[in-house]
Design a protein around this motif. Sequence first.
Motif, PDB file in Angstrom:
ATOM      1  N   VAL A 230     -14.260  37.386  16.681  1.00  0.00           N
ATOM      2  CA  VAL A 230     -12.955  37.129  16.080  1.00  0.00           C
ATOM      3  C   VAL A 230     -13.121  36.951  14.577  1.00  0.00           C
ATOM      4  CG1 VAL A 230     -13.094  34.631  16.523  1.00  0.00           C
ATOM      5  CG2 VAL A 230     -10.859  35.709  16.219  1.00  0.00           C
ATOM      6  N   THR A 231     -12.202  37.511  13.818  1.00  0.00           N
ATOM      7  CA  THR A 231     -12.322  37.494  12.357  1.00  0.00           C
ATOM      8  C   THR A 231     -11.797  36.211  11.726  1.00  0.00           C
ATOM      9  OG1 THR A 231     -10.162  38.584  12.142  1.00  0.00           O
ATOM     10  CG2 THR A 231     -12.119  40.001  12.218  1.00  0.00           C
ATOM     11  N   HIS A 232     -11.080  35.382  12.504  1.00  0.00           N
ATOM     12  CA  HIS A 232     -10.467  34.172  11.955  1.00  0.00           C
ATOM     13  C   HIS A 232     -10.873  32.944  12.776  1.00  0.00           C
ATOM     14  CE1 HIS A 232      -8.034  37.222  10.033  1.00  0.00           C
ATOM     15  NE2 HIS A 232      -7.352  36.321   9.347  1.00  0.00           N
ATOM     16  N   ASN A 233     -10.680  31.789  12.190  1.00  0.00           N
ATOM     17  CA  ASN A 233     -10.797  30.535  12.928  1.00  0.00           C
ATOM     18  C   ASN A 233      -9.446  30.239  13.572  1.00  0.00           C
ATOM     19  OD1 ASN A 233     -13.479  30.044  12.131  1.00  0.00           O
ATOM     20  ND2 ASN A 233     -12.789  29.191  10.178  1.00  0.00           N
ATOM     21  N   LEU A 234      -9.408  30.282  14.891  1.00  0.00           N
ATOM     22  CA  LEU A 234      -8.158  30.065  15.611  1.00  0.00           C
ATOM     23  C   LEU A 234      -7.846  28.579  15.708  1.00  0.00           C
ATOM     24  CD1 LEU A 234      -8.671  32.567  18.563  1.00  0.00           C
ATOM     25  CD2 LEU A 234      -7.256  32.925  16.549  1.00  0.00           C
ATOM     26  N   VAL A 235      -6.568  28.262  15.782  1.00  0.00           N
ATOM     27  CA  VAL A 235      -6.150  26.876  15.957  1.00  0.00           C
ATOM     28  C   VAL A 235      -6.623  26.346  17.305  1.00  0.00           C
ATOM     29  CG1 VAL A 235      -4.148  25.346  16.221  1.00  0.00           C
ATOM     30  CG2 VAL A 235      -4.178  27.063  14.397  1.00  0.00           C
ATOM     31  N   ASP A 236      -6.552  27.197  18.341  1.00  0.00           N
ATOM     32  CA  ASP A 236      -6.952  26.766  19.690  1.00  0.00           C
ATOM     33  C   ASP A 236      -7.961  27.763  20.256  1.00  0.00           C
ATOM     34  OD1 ASP A 236      -7.152  25.451  22.063  1.00  0.00           O
ATOM     35  OD2 ASP A 236      -5.150  25.958  22.796  1.00  0.00           O
ATOM     36  N   ASP A 237      -9.122  27.790  19.664  1.00  0.00           N
ATOM     37  CA  ASP A 237     -10.186  28.718  20.054  1.00  0.00           C
ATOM     38  C   ASP A 237     -10.583  28.559  21.514  1.00  0.00           C
ATOM     39  OD1 ASP A 237     -13.226  29.127  20.500  1.00  0.00           O
ATOM     40  OD2 ASP A 237     -12.860  30.285  18.679  1.00  0.00           O
ATOM     41  N   ALA A 238     -10.648  27.315  21.993  1.00  0.00           N
ATOM     42  CA  ALA A 238     -11.164  27.042  23.345  1.00  0.00           C
ATOM     43  C   ALA A 238     -10.274  27.579  24.442  1.00  0.00           C
ATOM     44  CB  ALA A 238     -11.362  25.535  23.531  1.00  0.00           C
ATOM     45  N   ASN A 239      -8.980  27.733  24.155  1.00  0.00           N
ATOM     46  CA  ASN A 239      -8.050  28.167  25.203  1.00  0.00           C
ATOM     47  C   ASN A 239      -7.481  29.563  24.952  1.00  0.00           C
ATOM     48  OD1 ASN A 239      -8.022  25.721  26.876  1.00  0.00           O
ATOM     49  ND2 ASN A 239      -7.101  24.753  25.078  1.00  0.00           N
ATOM     50  N   ASP A 240      -8.110  30.310  24.084  1.00  0.00           N
ATOM     51  CA  ASP A 240      -7.628  31.666  23.808  1.00  0.00           C
ATOM     52  C   ASP A 240      -8.043  32.605  24.932  1.00  0.00           C
ATOM     53  OD1 ASP A 240      -6.537  33.493  21.422  1.00  0.00           O
ATOM     54  OD2 ASP A 240      -8.190  34.531  22.429  1.00  0.00           O
ATOM     55  N   ASN A 241      -7.091  33.312  25.515  1.00  0.00           N
ATOM     56  CA  ASN A 241      -7.357  34.166  26.677  1.00  0.00           C
ATOM     57  C   ASN A 241      -8.354  35.282  26.374  1.00  0.00           C
ATOM     58  OD1 ASN A 241      -4.056  33.486  27.114  1.00  0.00           O
ATOM     59  ND2 ASN A 241      -5.415  33.144  28.853  1.00  0.00           N
ATOM     60  N   ILE A 242      -8.189  35.925  25.219  1.00  0.00           N
ATOM     61  CA  ILE A 242      -9.089  37.034  24.875  1.00  0.00           C
ATOM     62  C   ILE A 242     -10.516  36.534  24.710  1.00  0.00           C
ATOM     63  CG2 ILE A 242      -9.657  38.728  23.088  1.00  0.00           C
ATOM     64  CD1 ILE A 242      -6.697  39.182  22.647  1.00  0.00           C
TER      65      ILE A 242
END
Length: 607
Positions: free
Chosen positions: A434-446
């Motif tokens: 992933v190119t970005h830091n997601l707000v909710d990385d732990a629960n991202d389906n992809i």
Amino acid sequence: MNENNTIENEKHILTEIAWEVCNQVGGIYTVIRSKVPTMVKNWGKNYFLIGPYAPKEAATDFEEAEFGHDVIDETLRICREKGLHIKSGYWLVSGRPQTLLFDHKSSFHQLGDIKYYYWQNHGIDFKNHDPLMDEVLAFGYMVHIFLSEMTRVAIDKKIKPLAHFHEWMAGSAIPNLRRDQVPLQTVFTTHATLLGRYLAMNDPQFYDHLPFMDWHKEAVHFNVEANVKLERACVHGAHVFTTVSEVTGKECFHLLGRSPDKILPNGLNIERFSVLHEVQNLHHKYKQVLEQFIMGHFFKSYSFDLNKTLYFFTSGRFEYSNKGYDLTLEALARLNHRLKEARSPLTVVMFFITRQPIQSINPEVLNARAMLDKINTNSNAIVEQIKNRLYRQAASSKGDHKLPNLNDMVDDYWKLRHRRTIQAWKSGGLPPVVTHNLVDDANDNILNFLRTANLINHESDKVKVVYHPDFISSTNPLFGMEYDDFVRACHLGVFPSYYEPWGYTPLESLARGVASVTSDLSGFGDYMKNVSIGDKKHGMFIVKRANKSFHEAAEELTNVMWEFTQITSRERIDMRNQSEDLSEVFDWKNLYKAYENSYKMALETYF
């Protein structure tokens, strides 16, 4: 209508009402905007668009002006005297349509009365506070007054008006227009049922269960009872009810209680995409730009042959199951295994372009791209130094015509700088997925699927994944290109949607000369089954998902992608050219006829 059964447009006024007029919210914006040149060509001065006033969009996309139209100018005068805030002018898009923007927030003081009379007259209770619903009702209140006055003025001048509403957010005036028996002929188009989208996201067997669903029970369950009741009131109040595909038509029958009278497939203004068959040249041009990202993202960890690399992509709203992201990921994992087993020399890079809540660009990704730019700068400086010294030596040579040792022509400064830059860039870690830091990385389906499947960009993987949870634009520091150009750089668009009333993304890909995968559960894919040239030769692949299990569909998608990896470069070039030809079928110049037929059907009730 005349004896040839064609609409005499000079004897009618057509107003087209949509929440997305001069207001980019969703896919309907593309429908309305792309259709404008064809509508203006057919209706001329008697065609008007109506939408809500969105100050930010209007500041750049709208130019205020008066029209000099007897009926509309008189109607505006009356409505403004009644206290309605309406801006008239032109939407600054191709065709420059005459446009009316209603400042619906100026009518918020009427909301109490609006909601009361809706409850009293139509049995819809808007007791729950919903900011969007407040805007919808205020907008509908203004549209109701405007169209009522316009109809009266038009009929006095022997002109018969028509109004075409798109979606429940724009159609909230319909129930009151019918209750008041305003002699205005109405067409209502639903592009996707509100309840259907909720249900499909939460029920893996949505289509199997659809005939047995209780619409009211489900609306209450998802807390959208008032919204769905309003949508049903629009559907049953319109003289002519239409939708965009046969797939959605079945959904309308079960959830809205009325089958559509007409199907209005979505098109594009193909002229906007036309590049006079330069698709291959543009593909090559933008692929070189995309390869800069690929090298920056992957080559710091390991490299692969870019001449034997295919670029696949998918894009759209983040609806994991509805958009078929789940199916795409499963098929990619299978494709990776298959390519490994076959010891294929190819690499497939798959891009997921969607929008998710993000904190920032991953510093590692951004730094890798910046370091590659430094390597490029160093390389250019070294080349320039060698060129100048080689030129001078050749010019002053007294007989020795051998090529000298080029290393000797580079200063130690540039040798050291080049070496240090490469050392700082190279990494032993895996390229980020992933190119970005997601707000909710732990629960991202992809991300969770990729972790479970261990498809995390190992060097041995033949399928690499780049998950980009943001828009692509020329200001994007990672890609440095527009989204249109990114699409042209790719080889295959993958859009095997589970729930998609129409689906513009595969059509837009074809228009850019990029082969595409769709599904027979999308409105576009279902329509394409009846297009004679909608085949693989023309870059169209249709995955069967109707009455198929998830794993059956995943295997078919895997086969499609595998088949695509096996075709030659020459065959891909032919497919690229013919994909563009297939998109011509969906030019609004060809699809407008369906709209005209719906207007004819509405006008027949006048006689």
